[in-house]
Design a protein around this motif. Structure first.
Motif, PDB file in Angstrom:
ATOM      1  N   GLY A   1       0.782  -1.232   0.000  1.00 26.15           N
ATOM      2  CA  GLY A   1       0.000   0.000   0.000  1.00 26.15           C
ATOM      3  C   GLY A   1       0.808   1.274   0.000  1.00 26.15           C
ATOM      4  O   GLY A   1       0.247   2.356  -0.159  1.00 26.15           O
ATOM      5  N   ALA A   2       2.129   1.186   0.188  1.00 26.20           N
ATOM      6  CA  ALA A   2       2.965   2.393   0.248  1.00 26.20           C
ATOM      7  C   ALA A   2       4.097   2.303  -0.763  1.00 26.20           C
ATOM      8  O   ALA A   2       4.675   1.235  -0.982  1.00 26.20           O
ATOM      9  CB  ALA A   2       3.536   2.575   1.645  1.00 26.20           C
ATOM     10  N   GLY A   3       4.422   3.432  -1.363  1.00 20.39           N
ATOM     11  CA  GLY A   3       5.504   3.478  -2.331  1.00 20.39           C
ATOM     12  C   GLY A   3       6.862   3.639  -1.666  1.00 20.39           C
ATOM     13  O   GLY A   3       6.984   4.249  -0.596  1.00 20.39           O
ATOM     14  N   VAL A   4       7.895   3.101  -2.308  1.00 20.03           N
ATOM     15  CA  VAL A   4       9.282   3.247  -1.858  1.00 20.03           C
ATOM     16  C   VAL A   4      10.140   3.575  -3.081  1.00 20.03           C
ATOM     17  O   VAL A   4      10.033   2.909  -4.110  1.00 20.03           O
ATOM     18  CB  VAL A   4       9.799   1.948  -1.189  1.00 20.03           C
ATOM     19  CG1 VAL A   4      11.301   2.040  -0.915  1.00 20.03           C
ATOM     20  CG2 VAL A   4       9.043   1.668   0.103  1.00 20.03           C
ATOM     21  N   SER A   5      10.981   4.590  -2.957  1.00 16.29           N
ATOM     22  CA  SER A   5      11.872   4.964  -4.069  1.00 16.29           C
ATOM     23  C   SER A   5      13.182   4.192  -3.931  1.00 16.29           C
ATOM     24  O   SER A   5      14.198   4.720  -3.494  1.00 16.29           O
ATOM     25  CB  SER A   5      12.114   6.471  -4.088  1.00 16.29           C
ATOM     26  OG  SER A   5      12.545   6.938  -2.821  1.00 16.29           O
ATOM     27  N   TYR A   6      13.114   2.922  -4.303  1.00 19.58           N
ATOM     28  CA  TYR A   6      14.264   2.031  -4.161  1.00 19.58           C
ATOM     29  C   TYR A   6      15.471   2.541  -4.954  1.00 19.58           C
ATOM     30  O   TYR A   6      15.336   3.106  -6.038  1.00 19.58           O
ATOM     31  CB  TYR A   6      13.910   0.631  -4.657  1.00 19.58           C
ATOM     32  CG  TYR A   6      13.102  -0.178  -3.679  1.00 19.58           C
ATOM     33  CD1 TYR A   6      13.706  -0.744  -2.562  1.00 19.58           C
ATOM     34  CD2 TYR A   6      11.741  -0.376  -3.872  1.00 19.58           C
ATOM     35  CE1 TYR A   6      12.973  -1.504  -1.668  1.00 19.58           C
ATOM     36  CE2 TYR A   6      10.989  -1.134  -2.979  1.00 19.58           C
ATOM     37  CZ  TYR A   6      11.615  -1.697  -1.877  1.00 19.58           C
ATOM     38  OH  TYR A   6      10.887  -2.441  -0.998  1.00 19.58           O
ATOM     39  N   LEU A   7      16.656   2.282  -4.391  1.00 16.28           N
ATOM     40  CA  LEU A   7      17.911   2.756  -4.963  1.00 16.28           C
ATOM     41  C   LEU A   7      18.848   1.569  -5.177  1.00 16.28           C
ATOM     42  O   LEU A   7      19.009   0.724  -4.292  1.00 16.28           O
ATOM     43  CB  LEU A   7      18.549   3.760  -3.997  1.00 16.28           C
ATOM     44  CG  LEU A   7      19.895   4.364  -4.350  1.00 16.28           C
ATOM     45  CD1 LEU A   7      19.788   5.249  -5.586  1.00 16.28           C
ATOM     46  CD2 LEU A   7      20.427   5.183  -3.170  1.00 16.28           C
TER      47      LEU A   7
ATOM     48  N   LEU B   1       7.844   2.657   9.188  1.00 10.99           N
ATOM     49  CA  LEU B   1       8.043   3.954   8.543  1.00 10.99           C
ATOM     50  C   LEU B   1       7.764   3.860   7.044  1.00 10.99           C
ATOM     51  O   LEU B   1       7.185   4.781   6.451  1.00 10.99           O
ATOM     52  CB  LEU B   1       9.466   4.449   8.795  1.00 10.99           C
ATOM     53  CG  LEU B   1       9.775   4.848  10.246  1.00 10.99           C
ATOM     54  CD1 LEU B   1      11.273   5.070  10.434  1.00 10.99           C
ATOM     55  CD2 LEU B   1       9.008   6.108  10.633  1.00 10.99           C
ATOM     56  N   MET B   2       8.163   2.748   6.426  1.00  8.08           N
ATOM     57  CA  MET B   2       7.853   2.554   5.011  1.00  8.08           C
ATOM     58  C   MET B   2       6.356   2.521   4.771  1.00  8.08           C
ATOM     59  O   MET B   2       5.837   3.188   3.861  1.00  8.08           O
ATOM     60  CB  MET B   2       8.480   1.242   4.513  1.00  8.08           C
ATOM     61  CG  MET B   2       9.967   1.272   4.308  1.00  8.08           C
ATOM     62  SD  MET B   2      10.527  -0.355   3.690  1.00  8.08           S
ATOM     63  CE  MET B   2      12.247   0.005   3.337  1.00  8.08           C
ATOM     64  N   ARG B   3       5.653   1.742   5.596  1.00  8.24           N
ATOM     65  CA  ARG B   3       4.200   1.618   5.410  1.00  8.24           C
ATOM     66  C   ARG B   3       3.498   2.952   5.619  1.00  8.24           C
ATOM     67  O   ARG B   3       2.419   3.192   5.066  1.00  8.24           O
ATOM     68  CB  ARG B   3       3.643   0.556   6.356  1.00  8.24           C
ATOM     69  CG  ARG B   3       4.011  -0.871   5.951  1.00  8.24           C
ATOM     70  CD  ARG B   3       3.237  -1.898   6.744  1.00  8.24           C
ATOM     71  NE  ARG B   3       3.617  -1.917   8.152  1.00  8.24           N
ATOM     72  CZ  ARG B   3       4.595  -2.684   8.661  1.00  8.24           C
ATOM     73  NH1 ARG B   3       5.302  -3.478   7.860  1.00  8.24           N
ATOM     74  NH2 ARG B   3       4.862  -2.655   9.937  1.00  8.24           N
ATOM     75  N   ALA B   4       4.105   3.834   6.409  1.00 11.46           N
ATOM     76  CA  ALA B   4       3.536   5.163   6.631  1.00 11.46           C
ATOM     77  C   ALA B   4       3.882   6.139   5.515  1.00 11.46           C
ATOM     78  O   ALA B   4       3.491   7.317   5.576  1.00 11.46           O
ATOM     79  CB  ALA B   4       4.012   5.716   7.970  1.00 11.46           C
TER      80      ALA B   4
END
Length: 294
Positions: free
Chosen positions: A171-177, A255-258
């Protein structure tokens, strides 16, 4: 800082995932890396006689001091442990005493550090950054977002045995690197920090992210396209056995899910002059063997 074209660089954490990417990049740029490792045999198996090897632990003041003799630049990285701050601050003080000219610290993700009080590891990294600021040595702090090689590396294993992609941030976006981009930026921070800083136009705390925040559902869409079969996303069921690591990871994932890991910066492009590697490109590499088998 001196304009030495072939600086001597001490790499801490050299045998780990990022260190193994960084050392050959330094060699390719004609730097002279010295690796500080717990087991010399590990470094010799990785690089033979192409690098200097210093064996020791951060707790061993004599070994640390010897490793820093003649060093111009220092790359500071070590695993997350309950004594992370104490260990790295010991290295910073030893570097100051040895006359090191510039330190590049691989820190925590920006969202784990600020504001404080949300993450054990983030708070530890924050203490180290404060110590760096106080020590008077020129330094650059790298705050990388979630690594593809950590957060996405299990996808191939998941999809080898099923059609469900497991993720901790449904449900949450992450800007993976990509860790290779972190290594590329670290080389610039070590060998050419003034020029990179001028391109950024800001002080030496660099927040590194991928170019796009993606939700697990989007990752599943990409995997479906690459594999030619429907893939869905779901939460994992297992947790780390070590209580400290379980707490650290639990804080990260909360924190990711938030939504705190979704920010996107232009730092990688500004430092390297190109866009960051993409999640789709990384997954194409990871899933390539599965796609051929299919």
């Amino acid at each position: 800082m001196s304009a030495n074209p072939h600086p001597r660089v001490l790499v801490c954490g050299a045998s780990g995932r990022l260190g193994q990417l960084l050392v050959p990049r330094l060699l390719a740029r004609q730097a002279r890396p010295r690796v500080f490792v717990r087991q010399a045999a590990t470094a010799q198996a990785l690089w033979g006689d192409t690098v200097e090897v210093a064996q020791g632990r951060f707790e061993d003041a004599a070994a640390l001091g010897q490793a820093l003799v003649g060093i111009d630049r220092l790359f500071l990285l070590s695993p997350i442990t309950p004594t992370l701050a104490e260990q790295q601050l010991r290295v910073v003080e030893a570097a100051r005493a040895a006359g090191v000219q510039h330190i590049v610290k691989l820190s925590g993700s920006d969202w784990t550090i600020a504001p404080p009080g949300r993450s054990l590891s983030g708070d530890a990294h924050g203490r180290i950054e404060e110590g760096l600021q106080a020590c008077g040595i020129s330094h650059t702090v790298l705050r990388p977002n979630a690594w593809m090689q950590v957060g996405l590396s299990r996808i191939a294993a998941d999809l080898r045995s099923g059609d469900v992609l497991r993720s901790q941030h449904i449900g949450a976006g992450v800007s993976y690197l990509d860790a290779r981009d972190i290594a590329d930026v670290a080389v610039e921070a070590l060998l050419n920090p003034e020029a990179a800083q001028q391109r950024l136009g800001a002080p030496g705390r660099w927040v590194l992210t991928g170019s796009q925040a993606l939700r697990p559902q989007k990752l599943a869409e990409i995997a479906s396209r690459l594999l030619g079969r429907p893939i869905t996303a779901a939460a994992p069921v297992a947790a780390p056995a070590d209580p400290f690591i379980a707490q650290v990871h639990g804080e990260f994932f909360a924190l990711m899910r938030a939504g705190h890991a979704a920010a996107v910066t232009a730092t990688v492009r500004q430092v390297l002059g190109r866009e960051p590697r993409t999640v789709e490109g990384f997954l194409a590499e990871e899933l390539g063997a599965l796609a051929v088998a299919a």
